[in-house]
Structure formats: structure tokens, C-alpha cells
Design an enzyme around this catalytic site. Sequence first.
Site, PDB file in Angstrom:
ATOM      1  N   TYR A 141       0.828  -1.213   0.000  1.00 18.52           N
ATOM      2  CA  TYR A 141       0.000   0.000   0.000  1.00 18.52           C
ATOM      3  C   TYR A 141       0.863   1.264   0.000  1.00 18.52           C
ATOM      4  CZ  TYR A 141      -4.761  -1.767   0.793  1.00 18.52           C
ATOM      5  OH  TYR A 141      -6.000  -2.347   0.663  1.00 18.52           O
ATOM      6  N   LYS A 192       3.022 -15.345   2.007  1.00 15.42           N
ATOM      7  CA  LYS A 192       3.174 -16.043   0.728  1.00 15.42           C
ATOM      8  C   LYS A 192       4.670 -16.307   0.594  1.00 15.42           C
ATOM      9  CE  LYS A 192       1.480 -17.656  -3.164  1.00 15.42           C
ATOM     10  NZ  LYS A 192       0.528 -18.787  -3.232  1.00 15.42           N
ATOM     11  N   ASP A 224      -3.276 -18.083   0.139  1.00 16.58           N
ATOM     12  CA  ASP A 224      -4.311 -18.744  -0.666  1.00 16.58           C
ATOM     13  C   ASP A 224      -5.021 -19.818   0.153  1.00 16.58           C
ATOM     14  OD1 ASP A 224      -1.900 -20.152  -0.688  1.00 16.58           O
ATOM     15  OD2 ASP A 224      -2.032 -20.759  -2.796  1.00 16.58           O
ATOM     16  N   ASP A 248      -6.417  -6.834   4.118  1.00 15.87           N
ATOM     17  CA  ASP A 248      -7.562  -6.175   3.485  1.00 15.87           C
ATOM     18  C   ASP A 248      -8.490  -7.232   2.898  1.00 15.87           C
ATOM     19  OD1 ASP A 248      -9.093  -4.030   2.348  1.00 15.87           O
ATOM     20  OD2 ASP A 248      -8.148  -4.483   0.409  1.00 15.87           O
ATOM     21  N   ASP A 252     -12.371  -8.873   4.617  1.00 10.84           N
ATOM     22  CA  ASP A 252     -13.684  -8.846   3.960  1.00 10.84           C
ATOM     23  C   ASP A 252     -14.276 -10.250   3.932  1.00 10.84           C
ATOM     24  OD1 ASP A 252     -13.466  -6.107   3.377  1.00 10.84           O
ATOM     25  OD2 ASP A 252     -14.315  -6.374   1.365  1.00 10.84           O
TER      26      ASP A 252
HETATM   27  C1  IPM Z   1     -10.371  -1.090   4.219  1.00 12.52           C
HETATM   28  C2  IPM Z   1     -10.653  -0.437   2.906  1.00 12.52           C
HETATM   29  C3  IPM Z   1      -9.498   0.502   2.558  1.00 12.52           C
HETATM   30  C4  IPM Z   1      -8.253  -0.341   2.427  1.00 12.52           C
HETATM   31  C5  IPM Z   1      -9.725   1.376   1.327  1.00 12.52           C
HETATM   32  C6  IPM Z   1     -10.997   2.177   1.411  1.00 12.52           C
HETATM   33  C7  IPM Z   1      -8.538   2.269   1.063  1.00 12.52           C
HETATM   34  O1  IPM Z   1     -10.874  -1.393   1.924  1.00 12.52           O
HETATM   35  O2  IPM Z   1     -10.216  -0.371   5.225  1.00 12.52           O
HETATM   36  O3  IPM Z   1     -10.316  -2.315   4.272  1.00 12.52           O
HETATM   37  O4  IPM Z   1      -7.993  -0.908   1.346  1.00 12.52           O
HETATM   38  O5  IPM Z   1      -7.544  -0.462   3.407  1.00 12.52           O
HETATM   39 MG    MG Z   2     -10.973  -3.398   2.664  1.00 10.43          MG
END
Ligand code: IPM
Ligand code: MG
Length: 364
Positions: A141, A192, A224, A248, A252
Site C-alpha cells: 500500500y 506467501k 491462498d 484487506d 472482507d
Molecule cells: C479497508 C478499505 C481501505 C483499504 C480502502 C478504502 C482504502 O478497503 O479499510 O479495508 O484498502 O484499506
Molecule cells: Mg478493505
Amino acid sequence: MSKNILILPGDGIGPEIVHEAVKVLATLRDHHGLDVELDEALVGGAAYDAAGHPLPEATLALAREADAILLGAVGGPKWEPLEISVRPEKGLLGLRSELGLFANLRPAILYPQLADASTLKPEVVSGLDIMIVRELTGGIYFGQPRGVRELENGEREGFNTLVYRESEIERIMKVAMEIAGKRGGRVCSVDKANVLECTELWREVAIRIGRDHPEIELSHMYVDNAAMQLVRAPKQFDVMVTTNMFGDILSDCAAMLTGSIGMLPSASLDENGRGMYEPIHGSAPDIAGQGVANPLATILSVAMMLRYSLNEGELADRVERAVEQVLDDGLRTPDILSPGATEVGTEAMGDAVVTALLQDPGHH
Ligand code: IPM
Ligand code: MG
């Protein structure tokens, strides 16, 4: 002395959900002796529209002063055509890096009341309680060099750099070990290492830090496989620690195990426990302004703020109990709706949490 909390509503559903979380903070202030002052500032697309930059100097200055920050969400289609350096996301990334918020805690807990809302079978997810510790100020990042360059033949090439220093890996590992020590005592480090030198180093440092924590059971997994294991048998995990980008993605995925990404809070902490708190779900432009967004992730982020930055564990418990109470009462925003439940909007959900807080006698 009164603590200063900076409120950054941001974009999309951000302002709606933050509004409900602020009601909760105000209730704690007015009825439970929480000594806080609230300030508000612009970030993300809203800040770009008003001040030409997603993280204006004024906002950053307030953020540096604050004892804790509550952020809604940033971004939306309106700002996608902008150059990457002034996109709303840069506001969030700028806050994380300027404030040194390297430790991102993303708990994925399945509330028993929501077992039916998960797309996975109840027996796979019931009782789920994972803590993802995501490195937040390094890795691909932020790595340099980065950009898009033109090759000799005129073709363009995009590039980013995955880079971690030993000290960056050490400090996030220590956070993961400490957290694991207060819960299940197990850390799974995700990398990884079979392909990327940078994460080969990650694993090496993890093993070294692990030796200082013999009470913690440390394991390693390729990313993975970790993604697969998260949907196959998620209860095998206690604490997962990983890089910025892997975290990240995996967070999710873990969020969805719990029924809805609308339920998950997060904390982003610096070396001293100062932090920024936000729901992990983002700005959801498709439902912004409709009053249907789930405010519970943001309200649960307030609970994390109370616990990690304000040293108010008892009030944090109260907020979490109030959230459980409204779920017990069958109230559901559309994202967690199930047959027989009562569908409510953002505001009604926030009000219900406030009512539950006021009615809670405080017994454990
Ligand atoms: C998160 C989001 C952010 C990230 C974005 C909005 C920059 O997806 O906080 O997980 O990728 O960290
Ligand atoms: Mg995110």
C-alpha cells in the site's frame, strides 16, 4: 480531564451511520459519566469537494490532537475519475500513515442471533470468534517506487512495491502475540513465503518473535490456503496476523462469515494505543442516503474505542450488551434481515441501541 474525540463522517453512508454512533457516545456522556468532547471534520470525497484535498491540513491537525477518532467511510463513484493522489481513499490512507496507526484489529464475531444470516452453514460458523491483526502502514500500500511508466516500445507498465522492514514485522507480531495472550493463545501468521522474499522475511521474523512468547501457539499459512480455510473451517483460527494487502482481502472474507459486513468494527492503533475506529464496510454508495444502512458496525467501533483508547472497558461492555439486546429483540436492518425479524432503518436501529443502553441496569 475530558477526552477529545474527532468525528469524521466521510462519504456515502458514512454520515448516516456515524450519526447513530454519535447518539450512542452522547448517551454515554449524558447518562453514564463519559467525559468527552466531540469535534467534527471533513475527510475523503466530502473534503475534496469542500477543500480540494481528501485530507485537509485542518483535519490532520485535529486528528493529531484527538484522543481517538471515529471515522465513517470514504469514497464513491463520483470521485473515481480523480487522479489517485487526491481520491477519497488517500484521505484514509493518509490518516493511517501520518498518525502511525500500524496495528489494525478486525474482530469477526458471529452473534448467535445472526447465525441464519451467514451464507455458510450454521454449524460451520456458530461460535465464530476470530481476530484479524492487519499491518496497516506498510507493505504494498505504501511501498516505493510505485506508478505507471512508459516503456521504450511505448507500452505502459504499472508497478508497486511490496516492502517490509524487520522492525515493522516485529511490532505487528508483538501486537498479535499480546492479543492472543488475552484470548485463545493461538496466532496464525499468513504470508506467501513460497513465492515472495518479503514475506519469507515476514515468516522468519514471526518465528523469532514467537520464541519470545512460548505461551503462544504460532502457526503459518500461505494466504491462498488461508482464504480457503476461512470459508471451509473458520473456527480453527484464533488470531490471524498478516500484511496490509492480505489483511484487506481476508478481513472482507471473514466479515461475510458473520452474516454481514455491516456488523464488523475495527480499531487502528499506534504504538501508544491511540487510535482510529471505523466500520470495515466502506461507503456503500448504492444505498447511501436511503436510511437503510446498518449502523451496528460503527456503534461497535465506539465500543472498541472505549476499550482500547479511552480505558472504559465497562462502558464498552454496555455498548456491546445494548447491541445484543436489539438483536435479541429481533430488530434487523435489511443486510441482516431474516424471516420473522422486524425490519428497521438506520435511525430506528440507532435509537433502539440508545434505548437499550438507557434501560441496561449495568448488571453483568
Ligand atoms: C479497508 C478499505 C481501505 C483499504 C480502502 C478504502 C482504502 O478497503 O479499510 O479495508 O484498502 O484499506
Ligand atoms: Mg478493505
